[in-house]
Design an enzyme around this catalytic site. Structure first.
Site, PDB file in Angstrom:
ATOM      1  N   ARG A  70       4.099  -0.549  -4.546  1.00  0.00           N
ATOM      2  CA  ARG A  70       3.708  -0.956  -3.192  1.00  0.00           C
ATOM      3  C   ARG A  70       2.341  -1.640  -3.160  1.00  0.00           C
ATOM      4  NH1 ARG A  70       6.917   1.518   0.648  1.00  0.00           N
ATOM      5  NH2 ARG A  70       5.364   1.038   2.230  1.00  0.00           N
ATOM      6  N   CYS A 126       0.851  -1.190   0.000  1.00  0.00           N
ATOM      7  CA  CYS A 126       0.000   0.000   0.000  1.00  0.00           C
ATOM      8  C   CYS A 126       0.887   1.241   0.000  1.00  0.00           C
ATOM      9  CB  CYS A 126      -0.950   0.098   1.178  1.00  0.00           C
ATOM     10  SG  CYS A 126      -2.154  -1.211   1.220  1.00  0.00           S
ATOM     11  N   ASN A 128      -2.127   2.264   5.744  1.00  0.00           N
ATOM     12  CA  ASN A 128      -1.199   1.230   5.309  1.00  0.00           C
ATOM     13  C   ASN A 128      -0.881   0.397   6.537  1.00  0.00           C
ATOM     14  OD1 ASN A 128       0.877  -0.290   4.216  1.00  0.00           O
ATOM     15  ND2 ASN A 128       2.397   1.345   4.354  1.00  0.00           N
ATOM     16  N   GLY A 129      -1.084  -0.919   6.465  1.00  0.00           N
ATOM     17  CA  GLY A 129      -0.794  -1.764   7.622  1.00  0.00           C
ATOM     18  C   GLY A 129      -1.987  -2.614   7.964  1.00  0.00           C
ATOM     19  N   TRP A 157      -2.832  -2.762  -1.819  1.00  0.00           N
ATOM     20  CA  TRP A 157      -2.544  -4.181  -1.909  1.00  0.00           C
ATOM     21  C   TRP A 157      -3.455  -4.820  -0.873  1.00  0.00           C
ATOM     22  CZ3 TRP A 157      -0.602  -8.189   1.152  1.00  0.00           C
ATOM     23  CH2 TRP A 157      -0.130  -9.321   0.459  1.00  0.00           C
ATOM     24  N   HIS A 201      17.582 -38.009  -4.907  1.00  0.00           N
ATOM     25  CA  HIS A 201      16.870 -38.440  -3.691  1.00  0.00           C
ATOM     26  C   HIS A 201      15.387 -38.095  -3.756  1.00  0.00           C
ATOM     27  CE1 HIS A 201      20.703 -39.517  -1.978  1.00  0.00           C
ATOM     28  NE2 HIS A 201      21.176 -38.321  -2.286  1.00  0.00           N
ATOM     29  N   GLU A 242      16.930 -19.049  -5.591  1.00  0.00           N
ATOM     30  CA  GLU A 242      16.561 -17.677  -5.972  1.00  0.00           C
ATOM     31  C   GLU A 242      16.095 -17.639  -7.438  1.00  0.00           C
ATOM     32  OE1 GLU A 242      15.642 -14.972  -5.177  1.00  0.00           O
ATOM     33  OE2 GLU A 242      16.194 -13.536  -6.725  1.00  0.00           O
ATOM     34  N   LYS A 270       5.854  -4.976  -3.311  1.00  0.00           N
ATOM     35  CA  LYS A 270       7.185  -4.756  -2.755  1.00  0.00           C
ATOM     36  C   LYS A 270       6.989  -4.277  -1.322  1.00  0.00           C
ATOM     37  CE  LYS A 270      11.583  -3.555  -4.507  1.00  0.00           C
ATOM     38  NZ  LYS A 270      12.007  -4.909  -4.907  1.00  0.00           N
ATOM     39  N   LYS A 303      12.607 -16.061  -8.930  1.00  0.00           N
ATOM     40  CA  LYS A 303      12.518 -15.058 -10.009  1.00  0.00           C
ATOM     41  C   LYS A 303      11.590 -15.557 -11.114  1.00  0.00           C
ATOM     42  CE  LYS A 303      13.674 -11.955  -8.613  1.00  0.00           C
ATOM     43  NZ  LYS A 303      14.154 -12.075  -7.286  1.00  0.00           N
ATOM     44  N   GLU A 336       7.815 -15.698  -9.900  1.00  0.00           N
ATOM     45  CA  GLU A 336       7.081 -14.464  -9.626  1.00  0.00           C
ATOM     46  C   GLU A 336       6.827 -13.614 -10.864  1.00  0.00           C
ATOM     47  OE1 GLU A 336       8.918 -11.733  -6.832  1.00  0.00           O
ATOM     48  OE2 GLU A 336      10.904 -12.220  -7.586  1.00  0.00           O
TER      49      GLU A 336
HETATM   50  C1  F6R Z   1      11.366 -11.348  -4.593  1.00  0.00           C
HETATM   51  C2  F6R Z   1      11.450 -10.327  -3.552  1.00  0.00           C
HETATM   52  C3  F6R Z   1      10.964 -10.677  -2.198  1.00  0.00           C
HETATM   53  C4  F6R Z   1      11.747  -9.877  -1.135  1.00  0.00           C
HETATM   54  C5  F6R Z   1      11.129 -10.111   0.253  1.00  0.00           C
HETATM   55  C6  F6R Z   1      11.879  -9.351   1.328  1.00  0.00           C
HETATM   56  O1  F6R Z   1      11.958 -10.898  -5.771  1.00  0.00           O
HETATM   57  O2  F6R Z   1      11.864  -9.227  -3.799  1.00  0.00           O
HETATM   58  O3  F6R Z   1      11.028 -12.038  -1.952  1.00  0.00           O
HETATM   59  O4  F6R Z   1      13.074 -10.287  -1.149  1.00  0.00           O
HETATM   60  O5  F6R Z   1       9.793  -9.700   0.256  1.00  0.00           O
HETATM   61  O6  F6R Z   1      11.845  -7.977   1.120  1.00  0.00           O
HETATM   62  P1  F6R Z   1      12.926  -7.018   1.764  1.00  0.00           P
HETATM   63  O7  F6R Z   1      14.235  -7.344   1.164  1.00  0.00           O
HETATM   64  O8  F6R Z   1      12.451  -5.637   1.455  1.00  0.00           O
HETATM   65  O9  F6R Z   1      12.910  -7.315   3.249  1.00  0.00           O
END
Ligand code: F6R
Length: 584
Positions: A28, A2, A97-98, A73, A489, A466, A579, A470, A473
């Site tokens: 956000r 948000c 927000n929250g 969000w 295994h 990782e 994010k 990527k 997502e």
């Molecule tokens: C995936 C991604 C998320 C963040 C996670 C932690 O590409 O960006 O998995 O890594 O939400 O976020 P931060 O780093 O802001 O604590």
């Protein structure tokens, strides 16, 4: 999670200014949006809101000098116009927000008293509480302060009152920054919202409140109501850092930013690094905590410290730390790695670890973040603003800094610097349109496959994990990462004709594992410094020694980006994600 933004000043186009600022905060949250304008003349608070991405919105607003807005969000209540913010209850209009954790008990009381609710949100309940307190005779500021004593959870709110000029804001746990430009003032969850206008900011801390009207800014302690003074800070960000420029997407821009972000990440004086090392050395147990991609960075760092300084690190996803809490005490070094520095699960770990006397070290990309400010020692990763939801440049910057820290821990800072600056130059050479085009062509061959697997060993095992994040997502393809030696295994049972398997690295054992996959019908995409006969496709990476994990991740990011494009998806805004995850 948000985005919220408010403007007050002499201009009559506050509504459009808020809309424009909110577009920079869309990373956000992008389920729905809304803006409330104090209409010139009538003083009515006119709300315009809708579902969908705010980037596509271009609507007129009534004339007015004050406005607040929100890009959502969804948490409580589905994605509907009614659940979009701002919410209005009586004379109160607010955005939030929250999460208001105990909203249900308050809502029950209001419903029993005959109040009507127009949405399913927790935010509207805050509106009812403030409105009730106003009706009890409290001033707007007192009503907000008292309401905040009733809210459990992390939040930030912006509130406007009909017939009371100005905008109020309060914070407990979710970021709010005040931007000041002569006779105009802004409040936002992140700086890019007002970066075009000013770089002069004040950071609102937890349990603080602010009132703004035109150029007037007054800060208060949320508990006592006493006025407080805050330090003016000039942020070093430039507008172009927060814009896409010539790139089609932020994700691609941020991938290419890695030409120099790694060099910036390691640009720390020795004494700063040594302070962090002292904190580690004075402990008898080190925890590295993070979420999502940053958690995979920590898993890679576990190898760095093991190989370079011989330090045993306990890596735990932040949400799982409560199950190990009995081991946290005054001798614990609690290290958090977070791009945003606002992730709720990490904040909770830090708060609880601090209460148990642990020493706190953090690596974040936002120096003013809550995590950074709670820390005994903070190391900025200096990646610059990262706006695509999928983390790229912050990830490699975190890895570079942790690799340098492992060298500092071993008393080999200069060796670490040399390794990383060579790696940074090699990455600079690598990132060119021809390389990108080759990776795009490889992605195009496999874009229609429903499953993908990635394997790696040693520090490349976390990179396989990782890589899976990527791919998942941004392309929505089911992807899974495995330790190369583990596939026999269990996971080998998943392999069928034509399934793409990305093999990270060219160690002998890894190639043997690739052969095991190929024998069962897999198509092998090698990502390594040396080509091998077994590879159906090969993506070259420089030989970077101990920094191989960093170099290997970059083509994987480009591969994911192009999978998304080839599937007609917006890589900057994956569905269901946001994010900066400021809720638990
Ligand atoms: C995936 C991604 C998320 C963040 C996670 C932690 O590409 O960006 O998995 O890594 O939400 O976020 P931060 O780093 O802001 O604590």
């Amino acid at each position: 999670m948000c985005g919220i933004f408010a403007v007050t000043g002499p201009e009559q186009d506050a509504g459009s200014q808020v809309l424009k600022g909110l577009k920079t905060l869309e990373y956000r949250g992008y389920d729905s949006w809304g803006v409330s304008v104090r209409e010139a003349g009538s003083n009515d608070l006119v709300v315009t809101k809708d579902i969908g991405k705010i980037s596509n919105v271009n609507v007129p607003f009534p004339k007015g000098k004050e406005a607040v807005g929100h890009t959502r969000w969804a948490t409580h209540g589905g994605v509907t116009v009614a659940n979009s913010h701002p919410h209005q209850v009586g004379d109160v209009t607010l955005v939030h927000n929250g999460i208001f954790e105990n909203y249900a008990e308050h809502k029950k009381r209001f419903l029993a008293a005959g109040s009507v609710f127009n949405s399913d949100t927790d935010t509207e309940v805050i509106g009812h509480i403030i409105s009730e307190l106003l009706n009890d005779g409290l001033s707007p500021a007192e009503a907000i302060r008292t309401a905040c004593t009733k809210i459990e959870g992390r939040f930030s709110i912006l509130v406007m009152f009909k017939d009371v000029p100005g905008i109020y804001a309060a914070r407990r746990g979710s970021p709010l920054i005040i931007g000041r430009d002569k006779d105009q003032t802004f409040i936002a969850s992140d700086i890019p919202a007002f970066l075009e206008k000013t770089r002069l900011v004040n950071y609102l801390d937890d349990d603080e409140m602010v009132f703004i009207e035109g150029g007037k800014v007054q800060f208060y302690d949320l508990d006592s109501g006493e006025e407080i003074t805050k330090r003016d800070i000039e942020v070093p960000w430039k507008l172009e850092h927060a814009e896409k420029g010539e790139y089609k997407h932020f994700m691609l821009k941020e991938i290419f930013d890695q030409k120099d972000s790694i060099a910036r990440a390691i640009n720390h004086e020795d004494d700063v690094l040594n302070k962090a090392v002292e904190l580690l050395k004075s402990s008898n147990g080190t925890y590295l905590v993070a979420c999502g991609t940053a958690h995979k960075v920590c898993l890679a760092a576990e190898y760095f410290f093991s190989q370079i300084s011989g330090r045993k690190i306990n890596v735990v996803a932040a949400s799982e730390v409560p199950y190990f809490e009995r081991f946290i005490n005054q001798r614990t070094a609690m290290v958090a790695v977070s791009q945003s520095g606002e992730t709720a699960d990490i904040l909770e770990v830090f708060e609880r670890a601090k209460a148990r006397g642990a020493k706190l070290l953090s690596l974040t990309n936002v120096e003013s973040s809550s995590v950074a400010r709670m820390s005994d020692v903070h190391l900025p990763i200096n990646a610059g603003p990262e706006k695509a939801v999928a983390s790229t440049k912050a990830t490699t910057a975190q890895m570079a800094l942790l690799l340098l820290l492992a060298h500092a821990d071993a008393g080999k800072i200069n060796q670490g610097r040399e390794l990383l600056s060579t790696t940074s130059s090699a990455i600079n050479d690598l990132l060119n349109p021809r390389y990108e085009e080759h990776i795009r062509a490889v992605a195009a061959k496999y874009v229609d496959r429903p499953n993908m697997f990635i394997i790696g060993r040693g520090p490349l095992y976390p990179i396989a994990l990782e890589a899976a994040i990527k791919i998942q997502e941004v392309s929505y393809i089911h992807a899974q990462g495995f330790a190369a030696g583990e596939i026999k295994h269990g996971p080998l049972a998943l392999i069928e004709e034509g399934v793409p398997c990305m093999v990270l690295g060219d160690e002998l054992e890894t190639i043997s594992n690739a052969i095991e996959l190929k024998t069962r019908g897999a198509k092998i995409i090698g990502v390594s410094s040396e080509n091998a006969d077994i590879f159906d496709d090969w993506i070259k990476v420089p030989d970077a020694g101990c920094a191989q994990a960093i170099a290997t991740l970059i083509p994987v990011q480009i591969f994911s980006y192009h999978l998304a494009l080839l599937r007609n998806l917006d890589p900057d805004m994956p569905r269901n994600l946001a994010k900066s995850v400021t809720v638990k």
